[in-house]
Scaffold this motif. Structure first.
Motif, PDB file in Angstrom:
ATOM      1  N   LYS A  74     -16.125  -2.214 -61.212  1.00 46.77           N
ATOM      2  CA  LYS A  74     -15.424  -1.825 -59.981  1.00 46.77           C
ATOM      3  C   LYS A  74     -16.336  -1.904 -58.756  1.00 46.77           C
ATOM      4  O   LYS A  74     -15.946  -2.398 -57.699  1.00 46.77           O
ATOM      5  N   TYR A  75     -17.571  -1.405 -58.905  1.00 47.48           N
ATOM      6  CA  TYR A  75     -18.482  -1.340 -57.765  1.00 47.48           C
ATOM      7  C   TYR A  75     -19.491  -2.485 -57.748  1.00 47.48           C
ATOM      8  O   TYR A  75     -20.355  -2.535 -56.862  1.00 47.48           O
TER       9      TYR A  75
ATOM     10  N   LYS B 168     -10.906   8.974 -51.313  1.00 41.02           N
ATOM     11  CA  LYS B 168     -10.796   7.686 -52.011  1.00 41.02           C
ATOM     12  C   LYS B 168     -12.164   7.244 -52.538  1.00 41.02           C
ATOM     13  O   LYS B 168     -13.176   7.340 -51.847  1.00 41.02           O
ATOM     14  N   ASP B 169     -12.168   6.758 -53.757  1.00 43.71           N
ATOM     15  CA  ASP B 169     -13.361   6.249 -54.443  1.00 43.71           C
ATOM     16  C   ASP B 169     -14.417   7.321 -54.689  1.00 43.71           C
ATOM     17  O   ASP B 169     -15.574   6.997 -54.990  1.00 43.71           O
TER      18      ASP B 169
ATOM     19  N   LEU C 174     -11.033   9.316 -60.996  1.00 41.82           N
ATOM     20  CA  LEU C 174     -11.318   8.408 -59.884  1.00 41.82           C
ATOM     21  C   LEU C 174     -10.008   7.838 -59.364  1.00 41.82           C
ATOM     22  O   LEU C 174      -9.311   7.113 -60.083  1.00 41.82           O
ATOM     23  N   ASN C 175      -9.673   8.211 -58.140  1.00 44.84           N
ATOM     24  CA  ASN C 175      -8.431   7.735 -57.507  1.00 44.84           C
ATOM     25  C   ASN C 175      -7.209   8.003 -58.397  1.00 44.84           C
ATOM     26  O   ASN C 175      -6.326   7.169 -58.549  1.00 44.84           O
TER      27      ASN C 175
END
Length: 300
Positions: free
Chosen positions: A130-131, A58-59, A112-113
């Motif tokens: 997102k981050y 994940k991620d 990504l995911n």
């Protein structure tokens, strides 16, 4: 008489086509079957790859690109740009070279995911949201405007000057020695001329290739002069702290610094714009401490 001759001609053509079809039908069937099998095989491999990427941690960003270079981690300034950003943002990622060209027919692209994203700049902007890694948030409106201008100049203008030198003007064909590709396929005699023709056509449509070689080199020199003048003695383009525009500028300058042996642009960095040479080394030390290990083959 005219109608009669036309009927005779049509009759002969019809017989000729029937004869040709009888002779070529087996080969045509074989070609159709072969194309279908290859298409089905490639589709199956594509689905298997996506299943693997979609089941990744994940991620975890899967960065899809061409293989590593001999002197610079990648031959594409946009890959170096995006990978530098991932390092700047401390986002975990891994490299995958199985399918370099993405959904928009460009590289790099990421998974990504389970989601596919293309275009280095759009990827950076989406990952920034997102981050929570927006390195330009502390810039003024004027600085952001300048950053945008340099980004466009580098990605959409200076890029083509580099392409024209690498693929069209360089008679020593140094690009054939920048990657392990030249040992994996007939790069120098087959692939390079095909890419050179395509690049020249694209650069013609963009406009740069319509100028003489001397004019294109001077255009590139003026772009480098603008970057050098604005950078001055600052450690990074916008000041003491690096931002996203540094990723783009470093990505492009990395091609001149390490992937353009014998080019006039490398000479410019060594002679006219030494602050850009030092800038490249500074970015390399800060974000690529494992630079030598990211080459192919790795260096000690």
């Amino acid at each position: 008489m005219v109608v009669w001759r036309a009927n005779i001609s049509a009759h002969l053509v019809g017989h000729g086509l029937k004869w040709l079809w009888r002779k070529t039908k087996p080969m045509a069937v074989i070609v159709v079957i072969t194309v279908g099998v290859v298409h089905a095989y490639n589709y199956r491999k594509k689905q298997v790859r996506r299943k693997k990427w979609n089941s990744a941690e994940k991620d975890l960003v899967i960065l899809h690109t061409i293989p590593r270079g001999r002197y610079c981690p990648n031959l594409s300034p946009f890959v170096v740009k995006l990978e530098t950003y991932l390092r700047m943002a401390d986002i975990k990622y891994e490299i995958d070279c199985e399918e370099p060209m993405g959904p928009k027919g460009k590289l790099p692209w990421i998974t990504l995911n389970g989601k596919e994203m293309a275009d280095s700049q759009l990827i950076m902007e989406e990952l920034g949201v997102k981050y929570g890694k927006d390195f330009s948030s502390n810039l003024t409106k004027e600085q952001n405007a300048v950053s945008r201008a340099f980004l466009i100049m580098v990605d959409e203008h200076l890029y083509w000057c580099n392409c024209m030198w690498r693929w069209v003007y360089d008679r020593d064909y140094n690009v054939s020695h920048l990657t392990v590709w030249n040992t994996l396929l007939p790069f120098h005699w087959v692939y390079r001329p095909l890419v050179a023709r395509l690049i020249h056509l694209q650069a013609w449509m963009q406009g740069v290739a319509r100028h003489s070689q001397e004019e294109v080199v001077d255009i590139g020199r003026r772009d480098l002069e603008a970057i050098s003048c604005f950078l001055g003695d600052k450690p990074f383009l916008m000041g003491e702290v690096p931002s996203e525009v540094d990723c783009a500028v470093f990505g492009m300058l990395s091609q001149f610094e390490w992937n353009s042996r014998g080019s006039p642009y490398l000479k410019m960095l060594d002679m006219e714009f030494q602050n850009l040479h030092k800038y490249c080394q500074r970015m390399k030390v800060r974000f690529w401490p494992d630079w030598n290990q990211c080459l192919n083959p790795p260096r000690t």
